[in-house]
Design an enzyme around this catalytic site. Structure first.
Site, short mmCIF file in Angstrom:
data_model
loop_
_atom_site.label_atom_id
_atom_site.label_comp_id
_atom_site.label_asym_id
_atom_site.label_seq_id
_atom_site.Cartn_x
_atom_site.Cartn_y
_atom_site.Cartn_z
N GLU A 30 -38.68 -79.59 27.40
CA GLU A 30 -38.67 -80.74 28.46
C GLU A 30 -37.58 -81.69 27.95
O GLU A 30 -37.75 -82.03 26.72
CB GLU A 30 -40.18 -81.14 28.35
N ARG A 31 -36.82 -82.17 28.55
CA ARG A 31 -35.77 -83.19 28.27
C ARG A 31 -34.97 -82.52 27.18
O ARG A 31 -34.58 -83.33 26.47
CB ARG A 31 -36.42 -84.33 27.91
N ASP A 79 -39.56 -96.59 29.86
CA ASP A 79 -39.49 -95.38 29.47
C ASP A 79 -38.18 -95.00 28.97
O ASP A 79 -37.41 -94.31 29.46
CB ASP A 79 -39.76 -94.26 30.85
N HIS A 106 -34.12 -97.60 35.25
CA HIS A 106 -34.66 -96.73 35.74
C HIS A 106 -33.99 -96.27 37.15
O HIS A 106 -34.80 -96.12 38.11
CB HIS A 106 -36.02 -96.93 35.90
N GLU A 154 -32.54 -88.07 27.49
CA GLU A 154 -33.07 -88.10 28.86
C GLU A 154 -32.32 -88.98 29.93
O GLU A 154 -31.87 -88.65 30.87
CB GLU A 154 -34.44 -88.25 28.97
N GLU A 197 -49.45 -89.29 33.13
CA GLU A 197 -48.69 -88.35 33.99
C GLU A 197 -49.65 -86.98 34.28
O GLU A 197 -48.90 -86.05 34.14
CB GLU A 197 -47.41 -88.17 33.35
N ARG A 219 -45.83 -101.42 36.24
CA ARG A 219 -46.11 -100.45 35.39
C ARG A 219 -45.58 -100.75 33.79
O ARG A 219 -46.38 -100.42 32.99
CB ARG A 219 -44.97 -99.43 35.53
N TRP A 225 -42.12 -94.30 40.55
CA TRP A 225 -41.25 -93.28 40.33
C TRP A 225 -40.00 -93.66 40.75
O TRP A 225 -39.02 -93.21 40.38
CB TRP A 225 -41.74 -91.89 40.54
C1 BDP Z 1 -40.79 -89.12 30.20
C2 BDP Z 1 -40.46 -87.84 30.58
C3 BDP Z 1 -41.34 -86.80 30.76
C4 BDP Z 1 -42.21 -86.76 29.52
C5 BDP Z 1 -42.83 -88.27 29.41
C6 BDP Z 1 -43.76 -88.47 28.07
O1 BDP Z 1 -39.58 -87.93 31.99
O2 BDP Z 1 -40.82 -85.58 30.72
O3 BDP Z 1 -43.15 -86.02 29.55
O4 BDP Z 1 -41.82 -89.01 29.37
O5 BDP Z 1 -43.25 -89.25 27.35
O6 BDP Z 1 -39.82 -89.76 29.57
O7 BDP Z 1 -44.78 -88.18 28.01
#
Ligand code: BDP
Length: 717
Positions: A183-184, A381, A537, A409, A307, A352, A559
């Site tokens: 992931e990422r 984020d 973002h 990312e 999430e 957020r 989002w």
């Molecule tokens: C975001 C990402 C996602 C991660 C999430 C996390 O887009 O893929 O799962 O953070 O940190 O940056 O849990």
């Protein structure tokens, strides 16, 4: 025919020799070309004496020998017995003889368990260099430090170093899935070959551990925070154990992510309620099972109720209930729980940026001793720039660890050159004012502000099975820099860039000076061409690659990029001031007022905290619209300048890495223009103003940019 075969063989050989360079990271150990240094090194290193025989000490010895033979050429002069002077004596405190130990008493008093001493001492009238520490892993850290001195061509005449890590958990978070997707992840697939483990030990595991040890990283979370419970089954734990055995002599502990619903998914229970006795028992037994295999297992990292991940709230409990239940399960074995504070809810209409603080701050003091709350560097984020997370300093009775993202990312994946230690340093230096001026984030993280015992820095890894580990050759510097800053959060990013360049490429000043300057500038460049003046973002949906400020159709409001920039006819920016969402109030008054007041809010954070009109006057006298457009252009110019510098670096770098970086910088320049044009065309619809002089006209339409789709962008599940 034969000559053709030879040519082929030659090509193959030179390819693998070159490929090896990329693979060797910052441990190139290039042959020293500085004759003054060579003679100094050789005269100070007549013999090596290695004390002890643990696996770790053997690794240290091998490292020294490789380093010396690679950097100094023929080392036949270096003997392994000590008679005369100018020897290198390497071993932990308990293995040193009484006289040397005595000589170093005050130095030992200065270091902690992981700290090391590298010192020139004169005893019995003979000059020697000692590398020591309280245990063998500390000695290994000292060895790498010593080799770095040689790699960077510094003098070893009068060494006097006593250095200890300032944080206790220096850890990589791999967001690696069991199917080896990451992931990422932008550097190929996961390093962990679960199918071949435990019997097949890939050389890469060893090289990975070595690289981490060389920068003081002492922990690794093997699995994604979006966790799969299968990793906790015996079938997988056997594989985890094999990795732990490889990493142990390098001082690296293994950790796993714990899926909160595991008791249901693999345990056959009906609930995962943290107050349920069967659930409590299940985690206790599971922990005992893990520790039986891996006695030094580090503990769990948990993403809960974030999430869509399961967590205690599914059962009407809270984060404290969940974390403490797990903490009790690992406590008898000395394990810890890293509980993430990355939470925001689709049902919370609140800004957020305020949600993690609102949810976690009231828990201060409620977590068990072996829980540490892991907080991302900013409240949204991992953006190219975010003000520091308001939780830092706001939970005096709770240890907080930093979570940085090394993988890019939101910063151009492994395609853009961005030297992240600059970003990390900016966050660590931020002043929370929680205990008056000077209460920096670094002091929260290293525990000195509130005297926390448990301290740590985590970095979401950018490592995959690409030949060069990180995709972009310069992304190796972000792994390196993360490790160095986790060891010492007060290090200057320029020092880090300098060390890394010398160890990775060349000590030639004509190379170092210009290339270091592009590294140092690269972070601001990316901010400028992606998200200047506090924008954030506005990346395209899902994969987060490239611009998507127009995206507004996603199911969850927060989002959508439009949620963050709020551009309209009146202006642009997110009003988090006291008259807006009042997110500023989560900081102490000194900081809150600074951000709240348009006069004092740093312009780099302007649109993070304020919605201002297109005609708002910036400090340089430009209107906001013109200033914004000029920032985008500046980013593009910086990307071009990076190319110019690199194009002149060819003679200092092997052709493979030179060409790789050259091609990547070309893409970066192209994409900087893409960002500028797409964003400015989009925002222009609201500002209704012409582009100012000095900003290049877009060559495509907004519709064209909106039409671009990247269905197979990496890292996106
Ligand atoms: C975001 C990402 C996602 C991660 C999430 C996390 O887009 O893929 O799962 O953070 O940190 O940056 O849990």
């Amino acid at each position: 025919m034969t000559s053709l075969r030879f040519a082929f063989l030659f090509l193959l050989l030179s390819f693998s020799a070159l490929a090896q360079k990329d693979y060797k990271l910052w441990l190139q150990y290039n042959e020293t070309s500085n004759s003054v240094m060579i003679s100094e090194y050789k005269s100070n290193l007549k013999g090596i004496v290695v004390l002890g025989n643990s696996e770790t000490i053997k690794i240290a010895e091998k490292e020294l020998k490789t380093g010396f033979s690679d950097m100094l050429g023929n080392i036949s002069e270096i003997k392994s017995d000590i008679k005369g002077e100018n020897n290198l004596i390497v071993g932990s405190e308990s293995n040193l003889n009484a006289e040397i130990k005595n000589e170093l008493q005050s130095d030992f008093a200065k270091i902690n368990d992981e700290g090391f001493i590298v010192k020139t001492v004169s005893f019995k009238n003979k000059k020697q260099i000692i590398i020591t520490g309280k245990n063998d892993v500390a000695v290994l850290y000292g060895v790498f430090n010593f080799l770095r001195i040689l790699q960077t061509n510094k003098s070893i005449k009068n060494l006097n170093i006593a250095d200890s890590p300032k944080t206790s958990i220096r850890i990589l978070n791999h967001w690696d899935n069991l199917d080896r997707t990451v992931e990422r992840g932008y550097a190929g697939f996961s390093l962990w070959n679960w199918q071949k483990l435990p019997d097949f030990i890939d050389q890469r595991y060893i090289d990975y551990a070595r690289a981490n040890a060389s920068i003081g990283i002492n922990g690794t979370v093997l699995t994604n925070v979006n966790a799969n419970a299968l990793i906790l089954t015996p079938q997988y734990l056997e594989k985890v154990e094999a990795l732990a055995n490889v990493f142990r002599p390098y001082g690296i502990k293994v950790y796993l992510t714990a899926r909160f619903s595991a008791p249901i998914e693999i345990g056959g229970l009906k609930t995962a309620d943290p107050k349920d006795p069967e659930v409590i028992n299940w985690w206790k037994n599971k922990s005992a099972e893990i520790y039986k295999r891996i006695p030094d297992f580090g503990g769990f990292l948990v993403k809960a109720n974030s999430e869509g991940q399961p967590g205690p709230q599914n059962y009407g409990r809270d984060h404290v209930d969940g974390a403490n239940m797990l903490a009790d399960a690992v406590a008898p074995f000395g394990g810890i729980i890293m509980w993430r504070a990355f939470v925001y809810s689709e049902h919370d209409a609140n800004d957020r940026a305020k949600q993690a603080y609102a949810e976690f701050q009231p828990y201060d003091g409620k977590f068990k001793e072996n829980v540490i709350v892991q907080v991302k560097n900013g409240a949204i984020d991992f953006q190219p720039r975010e003000p520091f997370h308001p939780l830092f300093g706001a939970m005096p009775k709770t240890p907080l660890m930093m979570e940085f993202q090394i993988t890019q990312e939101y910063l151009g994946f492994s395609t853009h050159l961005v030297f992240l230690p600059k970003l990390f340093q900016e966050v660590l230096e931020s002043d929370t004012y929680q205990k008056g001026k000077g209460s920096t984030v670094a002091k929260v993280v290293d525990g000195t502000l509130y005297q926390n015992k448990l301290t740590g820095i985590a970095g979401v890894a950018n490592i995959g099975n690409d030949l060069n580990w990180t995709g972009h050759p310069f992304a190796q510097a972000n792994w390196y820099g993360f490790g160095r800053l986790a060891w010492n959060p007060y290090l200057d990013s320029e020092t880090i860039a300098d060390e890394w360049l010398r160890s990775t490429f060349s000590n030639d000043e004509n190379f170092i000076k210009p290339v270091k300057s592009i590294m140092i500038e690269s972070r601001e460049a990316v901010v400028n061409y992606m998200t200047p003046l506090g924008l954030h973002h506005i990346m395209d949906t899902g994969h987060h690659y490239g611009p998507g400020p127009w995206v507004s159709n996603l199911s969850r409001p927060e989002w959508n990029p439009t949620y963050y920039h709020k551009a309209d006819q009146n202006g642009i920016g997110f009003d988090r001031s006291k008259s807006g969402t009042n997110a500023v109030s989560q900081y102490v008054p000194e900081v809150a007022d600074l951000f709240d007041n348009l006069e004092t809010c740093p312009e780099k954070d302007l649109l993070w905290f304020h919605h201002v009109s297109w005609d708002y006057k910036l400090k340089n006298g430009q209107t906001l619209w013109n200033g914004l457009a000029l920032k985008y252009q500046e980013g593009v110019n910086q990307a071009a300048a990076m190319q110019n510098v690199w194009n002149k670096a060819g003679k200092y770098v092997d052709s493979e890495r030179f060409n790789e970086v050259k091609m990547l910088l070309e893409i970066q320049y192209k994409e900087a223009k893409w960002w500028r044009d797409a964003c400015l065309l989009y925002f222009q619809q609201f500002s209704g103003k012409e582009l100012p002089e000095g900003v290049e006209k877009p060559t495509q339409t907004l519709e064209y940019f909106k039409s671009l789709k990247f269905p197979f962008a990496p890292g996106n599940g």
